[in-house]
Design a protein around this motif. Sequence first.
Motif, PDB file in Angstrom:
ATOM      1  N   THR A 166       0.845  -1.179   0.000  1.00 57.24           N
ATOM      2  CA  THR A 166       0.000   0.000   0.000  1.00 57.24           C
ATOM      3  C   THR A 166       0.886   1.237   0.000  1.00 57.24           C
ATOM      4  O   THR A 166       2.087   1.140   0.217  1.00 57.24           O
ATOM      5  CB  THR A 166      -0.890  -0.013   1.265  1.00 57.24           C
ATOM      6  N   PHE A 179       3.000  -4.288   4.614  1.00 61.39           N
ATOM      7  CA  PHE A 179       2.393  -4.048   5.918  1.00 61.39           C
ATOM      8  C   PHE A 179       3.352  -4.347   7.062  1.00 61.39           C
ATOM      9  O   PHE A 179       3.577  -3.552   7.928  1.00 61.39           O
ATOM     10  CB  PHE A 179       1.118  -4.878   6.064  1.00 61.39           C
TER      11      PHE A 179
ATOM     12  N   ARG B  40      -1.007  -2.347  15.531  1.00 61.44           N
ATOM     13  CA  ARG B  40      -1.094  -3.396  14.504  1.00 61.44           C
ATOM     14  C   ARG B  40      -2.325  -4.268  14.775  1.00 61.44           C
ATOM     15  O   ARG B  40      -3.076  -4.601  13.871  1.00 61.44           O
ATOM     16  CB  ARG B  40       0.190  -4.235  14.542  1.00 61.44           C
ATOM     17  N   MET B  43      -5.529  -2.579  13.761  1.00 62.01           N
ATOM     18  CA  MET B  43      -5.774  -2.570  12.320  1.00 62.01           C
ATOM     19  C   MET B  43      -6.096  -3.966  11.795  1.00 62.01           C
ATOM     20  O   MET B  43      -6.928  -4.139  10.914  1.00 62.01           O
ATOM     21  CB  MET B  43      -4.581  -1.951  11.604  1.00 62.01           C
ATOM     22  N   GLU B  54      -5.359  -6.004   5.044  1.00 60.52           N
ATOM     23  CA  GLU B  54      -4.664  -5.212   6.044  1.00 60.52           C
ATOM     24  C   GLU B  54      -3.870  -4.058   5.437  1.00 60.52           C
ATOM     25  O   GLU B  54      -3.796  -2.976   6.013  1.00 60.52           O
ATOM     26  CB  GLU B  54      -3.700  -6.125   6.800  1.00 60.52           C
ATOM     27  N   ALA B  55      -3.271  -4.314   4.290  1.00 61.87           N
ATOM     28  CA  ALA B  55      -2.467  -3.262   3.667  1.00 61.87           C
ATOM     29  C   ALA B  55      -3.339  -2.042   3.376  1.00 61.87           C
ATOM     30  O   ALA B  55      -2.937  -0.905   3.586  1.00 61.87           O
ATOM     31  CB  ALA B  55      -1.827  -3.769   2.384  1.00 61.87           C
ATOM     32  N   ARG B  58      -4.126  -0.175   6.588  1.00 60.48           N
ATOM     33  CA  ARG B  58      -2.978   0.597   7.060  1.00 60.48           C
ATOM     34  C   ARG B  58      -2.729   1.828   6.182  1.00 60.48           C
ATOM     35  O   ARG B  58      -2.442   2.912   6.685  1.00 60.48           O
ATOM     36  CB  ARG B  58      -1.756  -0.310   7.050  1.00 60.48           C
TER      37      ARG B  58
END
Lengths: 854, 154
Positions: A166, A179, B40, B43, B54-55, B58
């Motif tokens: 991301t 991540f 963490r 999230m 998850e990415a 975040r």
Amino acid sequence: MITLTINEKEVTLDKPVSILEAARQAGIKIPTLCYHEALKPYGGCRLCVVEVERMPRLQSACTLMAADGMVVTTESEVISKVRRGILEFLLINHPLDCPYCDKAGECELQDLVNKYGPTVGRYKEEKRKVPESHKDQILARNMERCVVCTRCVRMCNDVQGASAITIIGRGDRSRMEPFSSASFNCEYCGNCLTVCPVGAILSRLYIHSFRPWQVDKEVETICSYCGVGCSLVVQVRDDSIKRVIPEMGLGVNKGLLCSRGRFGYEYINSRERLKTPLVKKNGRLEESTWSEALNLVAEKLSEIKKGEGGSAIAGIASPRCSNEDNYAFQKFMRMVCGSNNIDSVSRTGFAAAQKFFEALLGQGITANIIEGLKNSEVIFVVGGDPTSVNPILGLSIREASRRGAKIIVLGNAKGLDRFKNVQVIPPVFKDVDALEELLAGVSRVKGVRGEKLDIDQGIRALSEKYSEKMSLDGLEELKYALLDSPSTSIVFGMDLVQRANGHRAIFAVAGLTYLLEARLYLLSDRPNEQGLIDVGCVPDMLPGGRPLNIHDFKTKFETAWGGSIPDKDGVTLLEIIEGARNNDIKALYIMGENPVFNLPDGPFIKDALGSLDFLVVQDIFLTETAEIADVVLPALGWSEKSGTYTNLERRIQLQKKAVNASSGMEDWKIISEVSGKMGYKMAYSEVEDIMDEIAEVSPLYRDLSYREIAKGNCLWPYHGEPLRGEIHELPAMAESAGNYGSDFYLALEKPLFHSGTLSRRSQALMKICPEPTLKISGAAAEKLGMQDGDRVKVSTSTGSSEVSVSIDESIKDNRVLLSNNFEGRGVFSLLTYKLDPVTKAPGIEGCEVEIQKG
Amino acid sequence: MFNETVLKEIEEIKARYPDRRSALLPSLYIAQREFGWLSREAMESVSKALNVPEARVRGTASFYAMYKHKPVGRHLIQLCTNISCMILGAEKLVDFLGTKYDVQPNGTSRDNRFSLVIMECIGACGTAPAMLVNTDFHDNLSEKRIEEILDKYK
Ligand code: SF4
Ligand code: SF4
Ligand code: SF4
Ligand code: FES
Ligand code: FES
């Protein structure tokens, strides 16, 4: 029709596209940075700005659709100034370390700055500092060089569907980030690496080892790992492979690759490669010469043929070898050894399923284009996870899902967890019944088709067997999803074929294919399972899928080959092994296969092969099977030789030689040498001669040539004549195995990062996945009081093994999974088998397992 | 991970939107409420509850400055030091918070009682200086008033 003017040139379009694409069609290049042809337009970088008459401001060409009558200018002083300005901004934080950046020479930013950019920047501020990250074993990240085009993120989200990365932060602090450390969710496809325009994502396989302009040659070839047969380009320098890259628009994969194809090639450079022939002397394998070894093989085989007859000899061919290798192999077995006992490890899945499907529904029923999955409204996945067995095919399913197709899954398919709409996980050993129940349910609403009476009858019998009320939650929903679908594809993995009643699963899938007029895809974890069957490496068929027991076919081949083929069908894989055990088979010739490791009940297989009078193994490594051979012959591997492969769509493709091997011989050449020594000359001087012969003798391959194959799109049925399916009598259906009453059941895991025993010699794949783990569900972990990483002892009635556990949320029942890739710790050494009476595939048994803290 | 009640709350939010990703921002607030900050684990919990990678969670969270990206004390003071507040002595109040309560801008007091974040204008210029303590609004600040106010936040 849309007509517009770009740079005073009139451009006519037959379908609406963006200005950028319209310009490209007209041969006008507009600079871009965030645009990538594999991704949707994003409009983030503004480098593609153009002037459009009567529109205020400059417009981004990648996002603006071309319209009739538009007048576009792509280069002007204003435009250049804007582009220069954007580049100057991008360089504020860019380290300009081109002299030691791997990307230099093929960097889009470098090229753009070269063309438009300022030679001096006016910004004096400190540049942001982000140290290059080597936390990951495969992909290095240099976020100082990142231009935040988001191409990698869009690739990972929108195409690969892994969503592992991301952009974090904002403004000039934003950068791409995994991540956690680096491997979160990452499928190591490396497709982010392909699309990064700068040196921000780097492959550690070749970092700092060469410059893009130092490549001596590029060879367009295909991957050696699975049945998808992805196209790739091998870049060579000094006769060694520097890197493997995909090419946009090319082949089945159109620019995408999976971890195995991209990073797994290094096994060919492994130090463990066989260098010379080995011959067993006083119980030990010793280095030998080619002539000694080949003479010995010829002598021994001739002796056994003379003494015991051809049927005492058998051959195991290889789904990793080319069509030519396998063709030469079966010809050698039939004509020279006088035996039809030819089979391959594909009998444990693909070959078994394929045969029964074709018998039911006709030759070519599985020859469907992978691309077609994208246009299906419903995709039914059963028997395995396509995203790990055939990753690139799996991507088509994910794409279909994004497009709105319904993905319905029977059983586990972890890689589709975020893409599926309906999933039913039947209890252990009840999946075959669930499939039948589904077919019965569908037929109850839809009726039968009345075209194939045997199948209709089989389906009717099932509707009587199962009651109207479905036994599992969700099956009803699954049934209606199938019934409501205007176009259905069925993706069938081999898990359910490896059952003692696997033929029932195949029948049920065939029945659904037939009733729903669905497209059928078989997953294939080896590159040439289909080709192997098609060139005749099966006990009952000659090349082109011609049944041996039809006299006319047989005599035609006998005339062409100049000799006689034994009348009786040969025996299948496990029957060969059992024959070896019972002393019916005295000699076995294995080409490119490792049955001791790759078949269930490893100890038994080893024992059986050990009792042979003579065992020849031709391979590139000293495998578990080669270790017990009498003669071991070193062969050549991928990229060291050329040949054709038939993928799971039945597309024939060329795999090309790229480098010279330091030792070893082509498989077909070894075979023809032995053949010559046994008195039958195979007059091939190069591999192409074999394809020419195949095209001549087999009506299926009529007129096929390397020239035509090289052009691509060599699709079923080529110019040939497929046969119609015929089944005379539906076999009696065996009952499902009952519940064994164990707490846990051991099953085979097909991992994404490994394939057979080849991948364990690939350093990169071993870094990504260094050791086997026992996958257990969260509930199982709780019950056993175990945590991720705990060492355990896994024991079955066959043996035991020590591994660590890893908790896998996608497992929802009392199955525990172990792969069959790692030396000494393959799941097949812990399981036994029972032959399916119809398909002759080994049904996995003995799965009751005990798990103790180690 | 979230408990049943929180999961239900998130389900309700999800139901408001056609795309579950739209529920991301409100769910992050809930996670922040539950975990104190966007750890963490916080999230991860959002990712699981919404079935959003998850990415993406975040990436989204890191874009917004008003989420708490590191642990904070029991109470969060958000003090404005923009022009009106500054003219009326907000900067002195920052020093006062430091000496009296042991809390520096972007920091947390050693007893973990207060964290302090300096805010841009919070729209109370007419009654400056102003601050938020957790979600409560206080204006016309002076050292004395701050003492009275913070007394209530143990
Ligand atoms: S390697 Fe593939 S899965 Fe991993 S971050 Fe890159 S695109 Fe995503
Ligand atoms: S890492 Fe590369 S592809 Fe990804 S945003 Fe940065 S420059 Fe673009
Ligand atoms: S999908 Fe199969 S053929 Fe394609 S790169 Fe991966 S392993 Fe190779
Ligand atoms: S290429 Fe068009 S905006 Fe980036
Ligand atoms: S300046 Fe402080 S509230 Fe506006």
